[in-house]
Design an enzyme around this catalytic site. Structure first.
Site, PDB file in Angstrom:
ATOM      1  N   PHE A 148      49.298   5.281  -0.362  1.00  7.26           N
ATOM      2  CA  PHE A 148      50.518   4.576  -1.155  1.00  7.26           C
ATOM      3  C   PHE A 148      50.226   3.127  -1.497  1.00  7.26           C
ATOM      4  O   PHE A 148      50.822   2.467  -2.332  1.00  7.26           O
ATOM      5  CB  PHE A 148      51.742   4.532  -0.197  1.00  7.26           C
ATOM      6  CG  PHE A 148      51.856   3.699   0.825  1.00  7.26           C
ATOM      7  CD1 PHE A 148      52.356   2.102   0.629  1.00  7.26           C
ATOM      8  CD2 PHE A 148      51.261   3.774   2.190  1.00  7.26           C
ATOM      9  CE1 PHE A 148      52.392   1.353   1.459  1.00  7.26           C
ATOM     10  CE2 PHE A 148      51.448   2.845   3.138  1.00  7.26           C
ATOM     11  CZ  PHE A 148      51.798   1.667   2.990  1.00  7.26           C
ATOM     12  N   LYS A 172      45.565  13.098  -7.136  1.00 11.68           N
ATOM     13  CA  LYS A 172      46.704  13.637  -6.260  1.00 11.68           C
ATOM     14  C   LYS A 172      47.275  12.272  -5.597  1.00 11.68           C
ATOM     15  O   LYS A 172      46.555  11.856  -4.700  1.00 11.68           O
ATOM     16  CB  LYS A 172      46.191  14.540  -5.311  1.00 11.68           C
ATOM     17  CG  LYS A 172      47.457  15.413  -4.669  1.00 11.68           C
ATOM     18  CD  LYS A 172      48.723  14.522  -4.102  1.00 11.68           C
ATOM     19  CE  LYS A 172      48.287  14.339  -2.800  1.00 11.68           C
ATOM     20  NZ  LYS A 172      49.587  13.244  -2.044  1.00 11.68           N
ATOM     21  N   GLU A 175      52.726  10.298  -2.424  1.00 14.40           N
ATOM     22  CA  GLU A 175      53.863  10.821  -2.794  1.00 14.40           C
ATOM     23  C   GLU A 175      54.856   9.890  -2.708  1.00 14.40           C
ATOM     24  O   GLU A 175      56.162  10.064  -2.981  1.00 14.40           O
ATOM     25  CB  GLU A 175      54.362  12.153  -1.901  1.00 14.40           C
ATOM     26  CG  GLU A 175      54.383  12.056  -0.388  1.00 14.40           C
ATOM     27  CD  GLU A 175      52.831  12.111   0.090  1.00 14.40           C
ATOM     28  OE1 GLU A 175      51.975  11.590  -0.503  1.00 14.40           O
ATOM     29  OE2 GLU A 175      52.936  12.454   1.212  1.00 14.40           O
ATOM     30  N   ARG A 176      54.640   8.711  -2.031  1.00 14.18           N
ATOM     31  CA  ARG A 176      55.480   7.505  -1.748  1.00 14.18           C
ATOM     32  C   ARG A 176      55.806   6.748  -2.853  1.00 14.18           C
ATOM     33  O   ARG A 176      57.118   6.146  -3.150  1.00 14.18           O
ATOM     34  CB  ARG A 176      55.188   6.774  -0.709  1.00 14.18           C
ATOM     35  CG  ARG A 176      55.024   7.729   0.700  1.00 14.18           C
ATOM     36  CD  ARG A 176      54.745   6.754   1.679  1.00 14.18           C
ATOM     37  NE  ARG A 176      53.921   7.261   2.654  1.00 14.18           N
ATOM     38  CZ  ARG A 176      53.415   6.570   3.486  1.00 14.18           C
ATOM     39  NH1 ARG A 176      53.607   5.636   4.283  1.00 14.18           N
ATOM     40  NH2 ARG A 176      52.306   7.215   4.391  1.00 14.18           N
ATOM     41  N   SER A 225      44.423   7.018   5.612  1.00 13.89           N
ATOM     42  CA  SER A 225      44.208   6.473   7.020  1.00 13.89           C
ATOM     43  C   SER A 225      42.990   7.611   7.496  1.00 13.89           C
ATOM     44  O   SER A 225      42.665   8.443   6.975  1.00 13.89           O
ATOM     45  CB  SER A 225      45.491   7.099   7.661  1.00 13.89           C
ATOM     46  OG  SER A 225      45.946   8.328   7.590  1.00 13.89           O
ATOM     47  N   CYS A 280      44.219  -2.636   3.417  1.00 16.31           N
ATOM     48  CA  CYS A 280      43.096  -2.070   4.164  1.00 16.31           C
ATOM     49  C   CYS A 280      42.315  -3.517   4.271  1.00 16.31           C
ATOM     50  O   CYS A 280      41.522  -3.439   5.143  1.00 16.31           O
ATOM     51  CB  CYS A 280      42.573  -0.972   3.540  1.00 16.31           C
ATOM     52  SG  CYS A 280      41.522  -1.473   2.191  1.00 16.31           S
ATOM     53  N   GLU A 382      45.316   0.467  14.161  1.00 20.04           N
ATOM     54  CA  GLU A 382      46.044  -0.027  12.678  1.00 20.04           C
ATOM     55  C   GLU A 382      47.360  -0.387  13.103  1.00 20.04           C
ATOM     56  O   GLU A 382      48.053   0.859  13.229  1.00 20.04           O
ATOM     57  CB  GLU A 382      45.388   0.620  11.702  1.00 20.04           C
ATOM     58  CG  GLU A 382      45.740   0.198  10.329  1.00 20.04           C
ATOM     59  CD  GLU A 382      45.240   0.942   9.192  1.00 20.04           C
ATOM     60  OE1 GLU A 382      45.466   2.123   9.166  1.00 20.04           O
ATOM     61  OE2 GLU A 382      44.889   0.306   8.200  1.00 20.04           O
TER      62      GLU A 382
HETATM   63  P1  NAD Z   1      47.840   8.462   4.239  1.00 27.38           P
HETATM   64  O1  NAD Z   1      46.458   9.103   5.188  1.00 27.38           O
HETATM   65  O2  NAD Z   1      48.997   8.926   5.025  1.00 27.38           O
HETATM   66  O3  NAD Z   1      47.716   9.258   2.852  1.00 27.38           O
HETATM   67  C1  NAD Z   1      46.721   9.227   1.981  1.00 27.38           C
HETATM   68  C2  NAD Z   1      46.857  10.520   1.137  1.00 27.38           C
HETATM   69  O4  NAD Z   1      46.769  11.535   1.880  1.00 27.38           O
HETATM   70  C3  NAD Z   1      47.870  10.607   0.318  1.00 27.38           C
HETATM   71  O5  NAD Z   1      47.653  11.125  -0.888  1.00 27.38           O
HETATM   72  C4  NAD Z   1      48.597  11.608   1.287  1.00 27.38           C
HETATM   73  O6  NAD Z   1      49.487  12.647   0.437  1.00 27.38           O
HETATM   74  C5  NAD Z   1      47.598  12.525   1.893  1.00 27.38           C
HETATM   75  N1  NAD Z   1      47.898  13.101   3.310  1.00 27.38           N
HETATM   76  C6  NAD Z   1      48.863  12.471   4.037  1.00 27.38           C
HETATM   77  N2  NAD Z   1      48.860  13.361   5.236  1.00 27.38           N
HETATM   78  C7  NAD Z   1      48.094  14.521   4.882  1.00 27.38           C
HETATM   79  C8  NAD Z   1      47.658  15.461   5.627  1.00 27.38           C
HETATM   80  N3  NAD Z   1      48.357  15.741   7.087  1.00 27.38           N
HETATM   81  N4  NAD Z   1      46.716  16.386   5.137  1.00 27.38           N
HETATM   82  C9  NAD Z   1      46.077  16.260   4.172  1.00 27.38           C
HETATM   83  N5  NAD Z   1      46.630  15.281   3.268  1.00 27.38           N
HETATM   84  C10 NAD Z   1      47.356  14.137   3.542  1.00 27.38           C
HETATM   85  O7  NAD Z   1      47.689   6.843   3.858  1.00 27.38           O
HETATM   86  P2  NAD Z   1      48.753   6.183   3.419  1.00 27.38           P
HETATM   87  O8  NAD Z   1      49.837   5.815   4.607  1.00 27.38           O
HETATM   88  O9  NAD Z   1      49.242   6.325   2.269  1.00 27.38           O
HETATM   89  O10 NAD Z   1      47.767   4.696   3.073  1.00 27.38           O
HETATM   90  C11 NAD Z   1      47.744   3.926   3.996  1.00 27.38           C
HETATM   91  C12 NAD Z   1      46.218   4.091   4.926  1.00 27.38           C
HETATM   92  O11 NAD Z   1      45.227   3.922   3.817  1.00 27.38           O
HETATM   93  C13 NAD Z   1      46.075   2.870   5.819  1.00 27.38           C
HETATM   94  O12 NAD Z   1      45.506   3.555   6.885  1.00 27.38           O
HETATM   95  C14 NAD Z   1      45.171   1.903   5.070  1.00 27.38           C
HETATM   96  O13 NAD Z   1      44.088   1.289   5.755  1.00 27.38           O
HETATM   97  C15 NAD Z   1      44.119   2.860   4.112  1.00 27.38           C
HETATM   98  N6  NAD Z   1      43.517   2.426   3.087  1.00 27.38           N
HETATM   99  C16 NAD Z   1      42.283   2.520   3.349  1.00 27.38           C
HETATM  100  C17 NAD Z   1      41.492   1.694   2.165  1.00 27.38           C
HETATM  101  C18 NAD Z   1      40.000   1.762   2.278  1.00 27.38           C
HETATM  102  O14 NAD Z   1      39.345   1.710   1.161  1.00 27.38           O
HETATM  103  N7  NAD Z   1      39.334   2.029   3.389  1.00 27.38           N
HETATM  104  C19 NAD Z   1      42.317   1.173   0.939  1.00 27.38           C
HETATM  105  C20 NAD Z   1      43.616   1.418   1.099  1.00 27.38           C
HETATM  106  C21 NAD Z   1      44.351   1.967   2.067  1.00 27.38           C
END
Ligand code: NAD
Length: 498
Positions: A148, A172, A175-176, A225, A280, A382
């Site tokens: 998101f 994909k 969804e937020r 994450s 991140c 985190e």
């Molecule tokens: P998230 O992991 O909750 O979601 C990321 C994606 O995974 C979304 O599209 C979501 O729909 C999907 N998802 C969520 N739960 C899932 C599940 N149980 N099974 C399969 N798919 C699932 O992350 P977020 O809260 O949207 O984003 C923040 C996180 O992303 C933080 O941890 C941040 O550090 C990380 N991030 C990392 C980078 C990097 O380059 N390393 C860059 C940006 C954000």
């Protein structure tokens, strides 16, 4: 209420029995509903991408680049609307939302040079009458799953390079805040991209699992994450896909005794609290070296943090806006409580912050802890919010150990005027991206981006030359055009060039 549809084969596609709420975080109110797709909806997107692939892969790279040039111009013409839409779903302030779009566009600019990036290697006369060359070919139908916190930049990191390389793409998004990714796909169509080359499907785990298990999807790029990143990597690679999966972070800023503290305070305020800490590459841990540095830094940090202005995302004077939703707000607040319970000194407590006229918004005031210890769970995990933790280190070696031994290894920064210390630090720290007097060391688009340890699963970085490697396969050709004069070769011995 507005519905946010999938975007398949160049058209909106309304399908999905389940829906998700999309909030306006500044008001704490639902503003739209996004359809959660199923495996059947994914099948439709894959079919469109499969059908579009041969034509797009055969389109010469210069023509593919032209679409990227057109897209860049369209995004620039629409940047104000895109930033407003993005800010309204994410909560970051509009100026920062523009930065989100702009950083993504920089990858599109790189993709405009794809004809050059795709040129292979050639050796003439590698043996008698023999030449060896290589060509980079697209993989086919590929996918990106995004978080998101950068709803414009991260999709563009992925589809910009993948599509320029000749693949067809399924995105994909989170969804937020799913509206901007759909808008970007519409602008790609307007830029001349054939239907089916870029498709957007919405959903949660059900849709992600369908992507992971689909036989026709050749590669997946994921950012999110760490636990989910690890899951995506394991399941995707078990299904024989190429996968890169980037995870969470806990970036440290090391402050040496000779650092320019005014500069550090300015950099830290932006890097720790900008975008409410939901980056991140944020800097949520500061490590001053020596108590004298720590005390001097603390004295300067307190008024700077207290002077930060939290506001709605459209407030031009706000330093940062609300966090993304109520659940995330509650999670951040529980980490603040945890750090206090673990023995951290809660110098500034941002809980209970309320903005007049926007009392339902998901706001958290800036929070600052001193005397945080490396054993704390609140330090090891985190938080992803506007919370800065100070961990005091007695000397350079102990400061170097903290990020190096942390589970995450995304980014790190050192603030110093000492070139030798900076050089040692950059060479020895066990982290993927290093800043020297640069608080948020996100490499430019024509370099590559990627963290280490639990911040990155897989071997190939995002965008730049590594992006081209990730989204293509390398074919190696050895050719011989005999002139008819060779005789008596022993075809049963492995050929050598000797
Ligand atoms: P998230 O992991 O909750 O979601 C990321 C994606 O995974 C979304 O599209 C979501 O729909 C999907 N998802 C969520 N739960 C899932 C599940 N149980 N099974 C399969 N798919 C699932 O992350 P977020 O809260 O949207 O984003 C923040 C996180 O992303 C933080 O941890 C941040 O550090 C990380 N991030 C990392 C980078 C990097 O380059 N390393 C860059 C940006 C954000």
């Amino acid at each position: 209420m507005r519905n946010i549809d999938h975007f398949i084969a160049g058209l909106p596609f309304a399908s999905g029995e389940r829906q998700g709420d999309v909030f306006n975080p500044s008001e704490g109110a639902v503003q739209a509903q996004v359809r959660f797709g199923s495996a059947a909806d994914l099948e439709k997107a894959v079919a469109a991408a499969r059908e579009a692939f041969p034509g797009w892969a055969a389109t010469n790279p210069q023509r593919r680049a032209r679409v990227m040039f057109n897209f860049k111009a369209l995004v620039e013409a629409n940047i104000d609307d895109l930033a407003l839409l993005l800010a309204s779903e994410h909560g970051k302030v509009v100026a920062d939302a523009k930065g989100d779009v702009q950083r993504g566009l920089e990858v599109i600019e790189y993709a405009c040079g794809i004809p050059h990036a795709l040129k292979g290697e050639y050796t003439i006369g590698a043996g008698p009458g023999i030449d060896v060359y290589s060509m980079r070919q697209p993989l086919g139908v590929v996918a990106g799953i995004t978080p998101f916190n950068f709803p414009a930049m991260i999709p563009m990191w992925m589809f910009g390079v993948a599509i320029a390389c000749g693949n067809t793409f399924i995105l994909k998004p989170s969804e937020r805040d799913p509206s901007v990714p759909v808008r970007l796909a519409e602008l790609m169509k307007e830029a001349g991209l054939p239907d089916g080359v870029l498709n957007v499907v919405h959903g949660d785990k059900e849709m992600v699992d369908a992507i992971l298990d689909h036989d026709d999807i050749r590669a997946i790029s994921f950012v999110g994450s760490s636990d989910i990143a690890q899951y995506i990597y394991s399941r995707g690679t078990a299904n024989n896909k190429r996968v890169q999966a980037f995870g969470g972070a806990k970036n440290h800023g090391i402050v040496m005794p000779d650092a320019d503290l005014d500069q550090v305070v300015n950099d830290l305020a932006g890097a720790a609290f900008g975008s409410a800490g939901e980056r991140c590459m944020a800097l949520p841990v500061v490590v001053p070296v020596g108590d004298k540095t720590a005390n001097a830094l603390r004295a300067k940090l307190i008024p700077a943090i207290e002077g930060l202005r939290v506001g709605v995302s459209t407030d031009p004077d706000a330093h940062y806006g609300p966090v993304v939703n109520a659940a995330h707000k509650a999670k951040i607040e529980s980490y603040i409580q945890m750090c206090a319970d673990e023995g951290g000194e809660l110098v500034i407590d941002g809980r209970g912050f309320s903005l007049q006229g926007h009392e339902e918004g998901f706001f958290i005031g800036p929070t600052f802890f001193d005397h945080v210890k490396p054993t704390f769970r609140s330090y090891r995990e985190e938080i992803f919010g506007p919370v800065l933790q100070m961990v005091r280190a007695p000397d350079f070696e102990s400061a170097l150990k903290l990020p190096s031994e942390h589970d995450y290894g995304n980014g790190v920064a050192i603030f110093t005027r000492n070139g030798h210390a900076a050089r040692e630090f950059a060479a020895r720290v066990n982290v993927g991206m290093v800043g020297i007097n640069v608080p948020i060391p996100v490499p430019v688009a024509y370099h590559t981006f990627g963290g280490w340890k639990r911040s990155g699963f897989g071997d190939i970085d995002q965008h730049g030359p590594e992006g081209v490697r990730f989204w293509t396969k390398n074919k190696k050709i050895t050719q011989r055009w005999p002139d008819g004069s060779a005789t008596g070769e022993n075809a049963f011995v492995i050929p050598t060039m000797g």
